[in-house]
Enzyme design. Structure first.
Site, PDB file in Angstrom:
ATOM      1  N   LYS A 234      38.218  46.693  37.556  1.00 55.07           N
ATOM      2  CA  LYS A 234      39.386  45.837  37.836  1.00 55.07           C
ATOM      3  C   LYS A 234      39.043  44.836  38.949  1.00 55.07           C
ATOM      4  O   LYS A 234      38.045  45.019  39.658  1.00 55.07           O
ATOM      5  CB  LYS A 234      40.564  46.715  38.254  1.00 55.07           C
TER       6      LYS A 234
ATOM      7  N   ARG B 171      54.275  55.260  42.808  1.00 56.72           N
ATOM      8  CA  ARG B 171      54.067  53.957  42.186  1.00 56.72           C
ATOM      9  C   ARG B 171      54.418  54.070  40.713  1.00 56.72           C
ATOM     10  O   ARG B 171      55.545  54.373  40.387  1.00 56.72           O
ATOM     11  CB  ARG B 171      52.615  53.519  42.432  1.00 56.72           C
TER      12      ARG B 171
ATOM     13  N   TYR C 163      37.626  24.141  64.797  1.00 57.41           N
ATOM     14  CA  TYR C 163      39.048  23.795  64.895  1.00 57.41           C
ATOM     15  C   TYR C 163      39.668  24.384  66.150  1.00 57.41           C
ATOM     16  O   TYR C 163      39.350  25.512  66.549  1.00 57.41           O
ATOM     17  CB  TYR C 163      39.811  24.322  63.679  1.00 57.41           C
TER      18      TYR C 163
ATOM     19  N   MET D 184      38.162  27.036  56.195  1.00 59.74           N
ATOM     20  CA  MET D 184      38.407  27.447  54.815  1.00 59.74           C
ATOM     21  C   MET D 184      37.101  27.739  54.079  1.00 59.74           C
ATOM     22  O   MET D 184      36.973  28.761  53.406  1.00 59.74           O
ATOM     23  CB  MET D 184      39.210  26.377  54.087  1.00 59.74           C
TER      24      MET D 184
HETATM   25  C1  PLP Z   1      41.347  51.442  41.402  1.00 60.16           C
HETATM   26  C2  PLP Z   1      41.611  52.660  40.626  1.00 60.16           C
HETATM   27  C3  PLP Z   1      40.632  53.661  40.533  1.00 60.16           C
HETATM   28  C4  PLP Z   1      39.320  53.605  41.254  1.00 60.16           C
HETATM   29  O1  PLP Z   1      39.485  53.885  42.610  1.00 60.16           O
HETATM   30  P1  PLP Z   1      38.201  54.012  43.559  1.00 60.16           P
HETATM   31  O2  PLP Z   1      38.704  54.622  44.791  1.00 60.16           O
HETATM   32  O3  PLP Z   1      37.685  52.627  43.747  1.00 60.16           O
HETATM   33  O4  PLP Z   1      37.219  54.852  42.830  1.00 60.16           O
HETATM   34  C5  PLP Z   1      40.912  54.764  39.720  1.00 60.16           C
HETATM   35  N1  PLP Z   1      42.081  54.865  39.068  1.00 60.16           N
HETATM   36  C6  PLP Z   1      43.041  53.921  39.138  1.00 60.16           C
HETATM   37  C7  PLP Z   1      44.316  54.118  38.395  1.00 60.16           C
HETATM   38  C8  PLP Z   1      42.841  52.785  39.925  1.00 60.16           C
HETATM   39  O5  PLP Z   1      43.797  51.861  40.001  1.00 60.16           O
END
Ligand code: PLP
Length: 409
Positions: free
Chosen positions: A48, A146, A273, A346
């Site tokens: 992700k 969540r 800056y 930036m």
């Molecule tokens: C991000 C995520 C993981 C992985 O987590 P890590 O700590 O990076 O291994 C696993 N399961 C879900 C549902 C996640 O959102």
């Protein structure tokens, strides 16, 4: 061709700043994590958020090549990117699809997460119109507060869904809140999860995949591996030095840049800056094309002016001496750690390279302080195997290094 000889080619392709990812190191880490699992337990590589900044497509390719059997992403859009680039492994989408996304999600063979009843219903409708029976994973909310169904509701929905021909329960999972730091809380969540599994079994349901572990839990709770584990940080060696050493993980990632200009300035010159840093001696400054938009969250060195700032600076110094605070004040130039001075802008920062012999514009800089998740998505990615580049992803698209060399030569 030696890396030094490729230097100009790399500059032509990626320009003065890039994220360098060693996919051989990634593959090594995947194999190390697989080595922690019992036979039969599968590994989902979590890619992700562009694989935590490393680049989702290339990271996914490496992970699958090294033995990960699943990929995990947050959104349907992220899953579609992987499919468009030819990845055929099963992909779990952690967030429930919106109703509007459900048809594309299923048509491209992404595995959706069911977090509540509505999602199950519109997924079933989408599956029916596609004429398929689609696998889904049910998410149980056990303490993260969540997404997901409460344990009792999860069992109830699974029981109902068992009668629907359009979708079938391939997996059930939950996500941990305390990342393994609070074992008691992990075990509380695991207990709630286990109760759901028992509840499902009581009504004759045993999903193929039961999964709960993220990186920290993979390491700390091997008894919770079940049928699959979901690893992100562990694959990217984003863990404590102790765990990294124990598992023999390699760091697959660094941000690099080339110095744009080197200037000699007298004592008392304002820099950056706000003009709130002044050189305390005659200095040599190097301008670097990385800034906060690229994730350069480095706090630049400047003279503390108020008591509060001074107190904070001293506290950080003490904590870093004790190993508790990893202040990010330096970049690496010609193998030496040098401080940033003046405000980080930036897309620019300024390093103090006073006294380092032979620093020139075009020299490479390493920026170890960038955190993966903050790394600017628009920075080019340069993929190497043990330091030898083979592919780049730039704003112009994906370029295979051999093709590039061929086209030029
Ligand atoms: C991000 C995520 C993981 C992985 O987590 P890590 O700590 O990076 O291994 C696993 N399961 C879900 C549902 C996640 O959102």
């Amino acid at each position: 061709m030696k890396r030094a000889a490729l230097s100009d080619r790399i500059a032509e392709i990626v320009g003065p700043r890039w994220v360098e990812v060693d996919t051989a190191a990634l593959e090594h880490n995947v194999r190390q994590v697989l080595g922690l699992l019992r036979p039969g337990t599968e590994l989902m590589a979590v890619v992700k958020s562009d694989a935590y900044g490393l680049g989702a497509v290339e990271t996914a390719r490496a992970a699958v090549a090294a033995g990960a059997s699943w990929l995990g992403v947050t959104t349907v859009e992220e899953g579609l990117e992987l499919r468009r680039h030819g990845l055929t492994a099963p992909i779990l989408v952690f967030a429930p699809p919106l109703e509007a996304e459900a048809p594309a999600c299923l048509a491209y063979g992404l595995t959706p997460t069911v977090t509540h009843r509505d999602v199950a219903e519109y997924l079933a409708r989408a599956a029916r119109s596609l004429g398929i029976a689609a696998p889904v994973h049910l998410k149980v909310e056990t303490g993260l507060g969540r997404l997901g169904l409460e344990p009792a509701a999860a069992v109830e929905l699974a029981r109902e869904m068992a009668a629907w021909p359009e979708i079938f329960l391939e997996g059930v999972y939950t996500h941990l809140a305390t990342a393994g730091l609070n074992s008691a809380f992990v075990l509380r969540q695991a207990k709630a999860f286990e109760a759901v599994l028992v509840g499902l079994e009581d009504v004759g349901i045993r999903p193929r995949y039961r999964h709960i572990c993220n990186s920290a839990a993979i390491v700390n709770h091997p008894d919770l591996h079940y049928d699959m584990v979901r690893a992100g940080n562990l694959l990217y060696a984003q863990v404590s030095g102790r765990v990294r050493d124990r598992l023999g993980l390699r760091d697959p990632w660094q941000v690099r840049a080339r110095i744009l200009q080197v200037r000699d300035v007298p004592k008392g010159e304002p820099v950056g800056y706000g003009a709130d840093f002044r050189t305390s001696r005659a200095s040599t400054l190097a301008v670097i094309p990385l800034g906060f938009a690229d994730g350069l969250g480095i706090v630049p060195a400047r003279s503390p002016r108020r008591f509060g700032e001074l107190a904070r600076a001293v506290t950080k110094l003490v904590l870093s001496g004790l190993g508790f605070y990893r202040g990010h004040y330096t970049v690496e130039v010609n193998g030496r750690a040098v401080p940033l001075v003046g405000r980080v802008a930036m897309q620019m920062a300024i390093a103090d390279v006073t006294g380092i012999p032979g620093v020139r514009s075009g020299d490479e800089v390493g920026a170890p302080a960038l955190r993966r998740v903050n790394t600017g998505a628009r920075l080019p990615r340069l993929y190497t195997r043990d330091g030898v580049p083979y592919r780049a992803r730039t704003l112009a698209g994906e370029i295979t290094f051999d093709e590039w060399l061929g086209a030029e030569g």
